[in-house]
Design a protein around this motif. Structure first.
Motif, PDB file in Angstrom:
ATOM      1  N   ILE A 177       3.135  14.733  -4.975  1.00 53.49           N
ATOM      2  CA  ILE A 177       4.103  13.998  -4.160  1.00 53.49           C
ATOM      3  C   ILE A 177       5.416  14.779  -4.193  1.00 53.49           C
ATOM      4  N   PRO A 178       5.958  15.172  -3.034  1.00 52.35           N
ATOM      5  CA  PRO A 178       7.206  15.948  -3.019  1.00 52.35           C
ATOM      6  C   PRO A 178       8.385  15.196  -3.637  1.00 52.35           C
ATOM      7  N   ALA A 179       9.356  15.973  -4.104  1.00 52.74           N
ATOM      8  CA  ALA A 179      10.550  15.411  -4.749  1.00 52.74           C
ATOM      9  C   ALA A 179      11.285  14.419  -3.853  1.00 52.74           C
ATOM     10  N   LYS A 180      11.214  14.592  -2.540  1.00 52.86           N
ATOM     11  CA  LYS A 180      11.940  13.679  -1.649  1.00 52.86           C
ATOM     12  C   LYS A 180      11.397  12.253  -1.714  1.00 52.86           C
ATOM     13  N   TRP A 181      10.217  12.062  -2.287  1.00 50.07           N
ATOM     14  CA  TRP A 181       9.665  10.715  -2.467  1.00 50.07           C
ATOM     15  C   TRP A 181       9.651  10.322  -3.937  1.00 50.07           C
ATOM     16  N   ASN A 182      10.160  11.202  -4.799  1.00 52.23           N
ATOM     17  CA  ASN A 182      10.159  10.940  -6.230  1.00 52.23           C
ATOM     18  C   ASN A 182      11.588  11.038  -6.742  1.00 52.23           C
ATOM     19  N   GLN A 183      11.941  12.067  -7.491  1.00 52.78           N
ATOM     20  CA  GLN A 183      13.278  12.118  -8.095  1.00 52.78           C
ATOM     21  C   GLN A 183      14.408  12.163  -7.086  1.00 52.78           C
ATOM     22  N   ASP A 184      14.170  12.680  -5.888  1.00 51.61           N
ATOM     23  CA  ASP A 184      15.216  12.751  -4.862  1.00 51.61           C
ATOM     24  C   ASP A 184      15.086  11.651  -3.810  1.00 51.61           C
ATOM     25  N   SER A 185      14.289  10.652  -4.078  1.00 50.44           N
ATOM     26  CA  SER A 185      13.992   9.623  -3.076  1.00 50.44           C
ATOM     27  C   SER A 185      15.234   8.878  -2.589  1.00 50.44           C
ATOM     28  N   GLN A 186      15.252   8.625  -1.295  1.00 50.48           N
ATOM     29  CA  GLN A 186      16.277   7.786  -0.675  1.00 50.48           C
ATOM     30  C   GLN A 186      15.632   6.574   0.000  1.00 50.48           C
ATOM     31  N   LEU A 187      14.335   6.374  -0.253  1.00 45.65           N
ATOM     32  CA  LEU A 187      13.603   5.241   0.315  1.00 45.65           C
ATOM     33  C   LEU A 187      14.075   3.956  -0.357  1.00 45.65           C
TER      34      LEU A 187
ATOM     35  N   ASN B  85       7.423 -10.239  -0.748  1.00 43.14           N
ATOM     36  CA  ASN B  85       7.945  -8.884  -0.879  1.00 43.14           C
ATOM     37  C   ASN B  85       6.765  -7.916  -0.793  1.00 43.14           C
ATOM     38  N   LYS B  86       6.343  -7.649   0.442  1.00 42.28           N
ATOM     39  CA  LYS B  86       5.220  -6.744   0.683  1.00 42.28           C
ATOM     40  C   LYS B  86       5.755  -5.524   1.400  1.00 42.28           C
ATOM     41  N   PHE B  87       5.657  -4.388   0.722  1.00 44.93           N
ATOM     42  CA  PHE B  87       6.170  -3.137   1.266  1.00 44.93           C
ATOM     43  C   PHE B  87       5.035  -2.126   1.363  1.00 44.93           C
ATOM     44  N   ASP B  88       4.613  -1.825   2.580  1.00 47.28           N
ATOM     45  CA  ASP B  88       3.623  -0.773   2.808  1.00 47.28           C
ATOM     46  C   ASP B  88       4.394   0.522   3.035  1.00 47.28           C
ATOM     47  N   ILE B  89       4.053   1.529   2.260  1.00 45.05           N
ATOM     48  CA  ILE B  89       4.822   2.764   2.244  1.00 45.05           C
ATOM     49  C   ILE B  89       3.942   3.924   2.701  1.00 45.05           C
ATOM     50  N   ALA B  90       4.372   4.570   3.778  1.00 39.65           N
ATOM     51  CA  ALA B  90       3.662   5.732   4.304  1.00 39.65           C
ATOM     52  C   ALA B  90       4.530   6.968   4.098  1.00 39.65           C
ATOM     53  N   LEU B  91       4.082   7.855   3.231  1.00 33.73           N
ATOM     54  CA  LEU B  91       4.803   9.089   2.928  1.00 33.73           C
ATOM     55  C   LEU B  91       4.189  10.223   3.742  1.00 33.73           C
ATOM     56  N   ASP B  92       5.029  11.102   4.314  1.00 26.76           N
ATOM     57  CA  ASP B  92       4.485  12.193   5.128  1.00 26.76           C
ATOM     58  C   ASP B  92       4.276  13.447   4.313  1.00 26.76           C
TER      59      ASP B  92
ATOM     60  N   THR C 204       0.847  -1.186   0.000  1.00 21.67           N
ATOM     61  CA  THR C 204       0.000   0.000   0.000  1.00 21.67           C
ATOM     62  C   THR C 204       0.885   1.238   0.000  1.00 21.67           C
ATOM     63  N   VAL C 205       0.320   2.341  -0.495  1.00 23.39           N
ATOM     64  CA  VAL C 205       1.026   3.616  -0.472  1.00 23.39           C
ATOM     65  C   VAL C 205       0.052   4.683   0.020  1.00 23.39           C
ATOM     66  N   THR C 206       0.467   5.378   1.086  1.00 25.65           N
ATOM     67  CA  THR C 206      -0.335   6.487   1.595  1.00 25.65           C
ATOM     68  C   THR C 206       0.513   7.755   1.593  1.00 25.65           C
ATOM     69  N   TYR C 207      -0.173   8.880   1.444  1.00 21.83           N
ATOM     70  CA  TYR C 207       0.478  10.185   1.545  1.00 21.83           C
ATOM     71  C   TYR C 207      -0.322  11.018   2.528  1.00 21.83           C
ATOM     72  N   GLN C 208       0.342  11.497   3.566  1.00 23.50           N
ATOM     73  CA  GLN C 208      -0.283  12.248   4.649  1.00 23.50           C
ATOM     74  C   GLN C 208      -1.475  11.478   5.236  1.00 23.50           C
ATOM     75  N   GLY C 209      -1.275  10.168   5.382  1.00 19.90           N
ATOM     76  CA  GLY C 209      -2.258   9.308   6.022  1.00 19.90           C
ATOM     77  C   GLY C 209      -3.401   8.834   5.143  1.00 19.90           C
ATOM     78  N   LYS C 210      -3.439   9.270   3.875  1.00 16.47           N
ATOM     79  CA  LYS C 210      -4.533   8.886   2.977  1.00 16.47           C
ATOM     80  C   LYS C 210      -3.988   8.052   1.823  1.00 16.47           C
ATOM     81  N   PRO C 211      -4.733   7.020   1.399  1.00 21.17           N
ATOM     82  CA  PRO C 211      -4.281   6.210   0.251  1.00 21.17           C
ATOM     83  C   PRO C 211      -4.156   7.066  -1.008  1.00 21.17           C
ATOM     84  N   ILE C 212      -3.109   6.827  -1.762  1.00 19.59           N
ATOM     85  CA  ILE C 212      -2.954   7.507  -3.053  1.00 19.59           C
ATOM     86  C   ILE C 212      -3.956   6.874  -4.010  1.00 19.59           C
ATOM     87  N   GLU C 213      -4.855   7.701  -4.532  1.00 17.25           N
ATOM     88  CA  GLU C 213      -5.930   7.172  -5.383  1.00 17.25           C
ATOM     89  C   GLU C 213      -5.406   6.598  -6.693  1.00 17.25           C
ATOM     90  N   LYS C 214      -4.549   7.344  -7.356  1.00 17.81           N
ATOM     91  CA  LYS C 214      -4.025   6.901  -8.649  1.00 17.81           C
ATOM     92  C   LYS C 214      -2.622   7.456  -8.823  1.00 17.81           C
TER      93      LYS C 214
END
Length: 129
Positions: free
Chosen positions: A102-112, A122-129, A34-44
């Motif tokens: 989605i901020p750059a720190k989770w996209n082009q600048d991601s270190q996740l 391989n199940k990775f639940d990702i919570a982005l702030d 799963t992927v959430t951003y600020q506690g909410k699921p990313i719709e698309k």
């Protein structure tokens, strides 16, 4: 007889040449989560798994209602998330304007980083702030 011999030699040559080539197929494993951003699921959106060592290929999966599935080669990956949403604004043609949120720190600048392992879930639940 000569034709038969030539066909046999030709067939044997083809079989040997075919057997000498390596497979271009790269082993991949299913990655889900799963992927959430600020506690909410990313719709698309989309999620990308880039090799952390810059060697090999990247893999991508779609995000729908906060869920994703992707086929990913094994190894340590940098995870990048992107998504757009519709704003209340309209363009000059009356079409809704979208924005990347989605901020750059989770996209082009991601270190996740996560490691995709053969033979494991391989199940990775990702919570982005």
């Amino acid at each position: 007889m000569r034709l038969c011999l030539r066909l046999c030699v030709f067939s044997l040559t083809l079989a040997v040449l075919h057997g000498c080539g390596g497979s271009d197929e790269i082993e991949k494993f299913q990655v889900t989560g799963t992927v959430t951003y600020q506690g909410k699921p990313i719709e698309k959106g989309s999620i990308t798994f880039d090799p952390a060592d810059n060697q090999g290929i990247s893999a991508m999966g779609g995000i729908e209602n906060g869920q994703y599935t992707a086929e990913v080669p094994p190894g340590e990956k940098i995870i990048r998330v992107s998504a757009v949403r519709v704003t209340d604004e309209k363009d000059e043609y009356g079409e809704a304007i979208t924005e990347t949120y989605i901020p750059a720190k989770w996209n082009q600048d991601s270190q996740l980083k996560k490691t995709v392992k053969p033979g494991e879930e391989n199940k990775f639940d990702i919570a982005l702030d």
